[in-house]
Write a protein that holds these residues in place. Structure first.
Motif, mmCIF file in Angstrom:
data_model
loop_
_atom_site.group_PDB
_atom_site.id
_atom_site.type_symbol
_atom_site.label_atom_id
_atom_site.label_comp_id
_atom_site.label_asym_id
_atom_site.label_seq_id
_atom_site.Cartn_x
_atom_site.Cartn_y
_atom_site.Cartn_z
ATOM 1 N N ARG A 1 -10.932 -35.837 32.853
ATOM 2 C CA ARG A 1 -10.192 -35.650 31.619
ATOM 3 C C ARG A 1 -9.562 -34.274 31.621
ATOM 4 O O ARG A 1 -10.156 -33.297 32.067
ATOM 5 N N GLY A 2 -8.362 -34.153 31.123
ATOM 6 C CA GLY A 2 -7.633 -32.891 31.166
ATOM 7 C C GLY A 2 -8.330 -31.744 30.470
ATOM 8 O O GLY A 2 -8.350 -30.630 30.970
ATOM 9 N N ASN A 3 -8.938 -32.007 29.314
ATOM 10 C CA ASN A 3 -9.517 -30.897 28.566
ATOM 11 C C ASN A 3 -10.750 -30.318 29.254
ATOM 12 O O ASN A 3 -11.038 -29.136 29.119
ATOM 13 N N VAL A 4 -11.496 -31.100 30.007
ATOM 14 C CA VAL A 4 -12.656 -30.577 30.723
ATOM 15 C C VAL A 4 -12.200 -29.653 31.845
ATOM 16 O O VAL A 4 -12.743 -28.568 32.037
ATOM 17 N N ALA B 1 -10.347 -22.156 32.175
ATOM 18 C CA ALA B 1 -10.373 -21.064 31.195
ATOM 19 C C ALA B 1 -11.614 -20.200 31.357
ATOM 20 O O ALA B 1 -11.537 -18.972 31.262
ATOM 21 N N VAL B 2 -12.749 -20.821 31.616
ATOM 22 C CA VAL B 2 -13.987 -20.054 31.791
ATOM 23 C C VAL B 2 -13.901 -19.173 33.034
ATOM 24 O O VAL B 2 -14.262 -17.995 33.009
ATOM 25 N N VAL B 3 -13.414 -19.733 34.127
ATOM 26 C CA VAL B 3 -13.310 -18.964 35.373
ATOM 27 C C VAL B 3 -12.318 -17.814 35.218
ATOM 28 O O VAL B 3 -12.605 -16.673 35.588
ATOM 29 N N ILE B 4 -11.158 -18.090 34.649
ATOM 30 C CA ILE B 4 -10.162 -17.034 34.458
ATOM 31 C C ILE B 4 -10.675 -15.996 33.462
ATOM 32 O O ILE B 4 -10.484 -14.796 33.658
ATOM 33 N N GLY B 5 -11.342 -16.459 32.425
ATOM 34 C CA GLY B 5 -11.905 -15.526 31.445
ATOM 35 C C GLY B 5 -12.922 -14.591 32.062
ATOM 36 O O GLY B 5 -12.944 -13.391 31.775
ATOM 37 N N ALA B 6 -13.774 -15.116 32.923
ATOM 38 C CA ALA B 6 -14.776 -14.272 33.583
ATOM 39 C C ALA B 6 -14.104 -13.248 34.498
ATOM 40 O O ALA B 6 -14.489 -12.078 34.517
ATOM 41 N N VAL C 1 -5.239 -11.439 26.017
ATOM 42 C CA VAL C 1 -5.244 -12.907 26.092
ATOM 43 C C VAL C 1 -4.066 -13.471 25.315
ATOM 44 O O VAL C 1 -3.381 -14.385 25.783
ATOM 45 N N TYR C 2 -3.793 -12.917 24.145
ATOM 46 C CA TYR C 2 -2.680 -13.430 23.355
ATOM 47 C C TYR C 2 -1.346 -13.217 24.073
ATOM 48 O O TYR C 2 -0.554 -14.158 24.222
ATOM 49 N N PHE C 3 -1.102 -11.987 24.515
ATOM 50 C CA PHE C 3 0.206 -11.686 25.091
ATOM 51 C C PHE C 3 0.378 -12.180 26.523
ATOM 52 O O PHE C 3 1.502 -12.382 26.968
#
Length: 137
Positions: free
Chosen positions: A11-14, A20-25, A88-90
């Protein structure tokens, strides 16, 4: 059972969440380096301290012991959070919103077309009144 798991994973959202978690870390390390290497020293210059952890005041308690109230750590955490939020926003949110707007404009879809107009409270009350006035069969 395996088929259901496969559908869940694909599924796309998973997948988006995992990315997102990997990039966030990974991004956290960059933001922490900026905060610790640039922002903390600038604030420490203002407060004449070597780091934000040393910013605060010392109070002597009733036993004569010194107690340190370090608001610098709190200030550092707030600055760190705001730095992460701004970047993150910009870097992610704003460009993605612009890309979506441009794609929608090319497709000829306007924001008004995307969301259906919901009835007002008065229109809903009129509909309820009309339904209640109908004879029941």
């Amino acid at each position: 059972m395996i088929k259901g798991f496969k559908e869940f994973i694909l599924r796309g959202n998973v997948i988006d969440l995992a990315v997102a978690v990997v990039i966030g870390a990974a991004f956290t390390a960059i933001v922490n380096a900026i905060v610790n290497g640039l922002i903390n020293p600038l604030i420490a210059l203002v407060f004449n301290a070597s780091s934000l952890d040393a910013v605060g005041w010392t109070v002597v308690n009733i036993n004569g012991e010194k107690v340190f109230f370090g608001f610098g750590m709190i200030l550092g955490a707030i600055i760190n959070f705001l730095a992460v939020a701004v970047v993150v926003y910009f870097v992610f949110v704003y460009p993605m919103n612009r890309i979506k707007e441009r794609a929608a404009a090319r497709a000829g879809v306007t924001p008004a077309d995307e969301e259906p107009k919901l009835p007002t409270e008065q229109e809903l009350l009129v509909q309820i009144r009309d339904l209640l006035e109908k004879p029941h069969s």
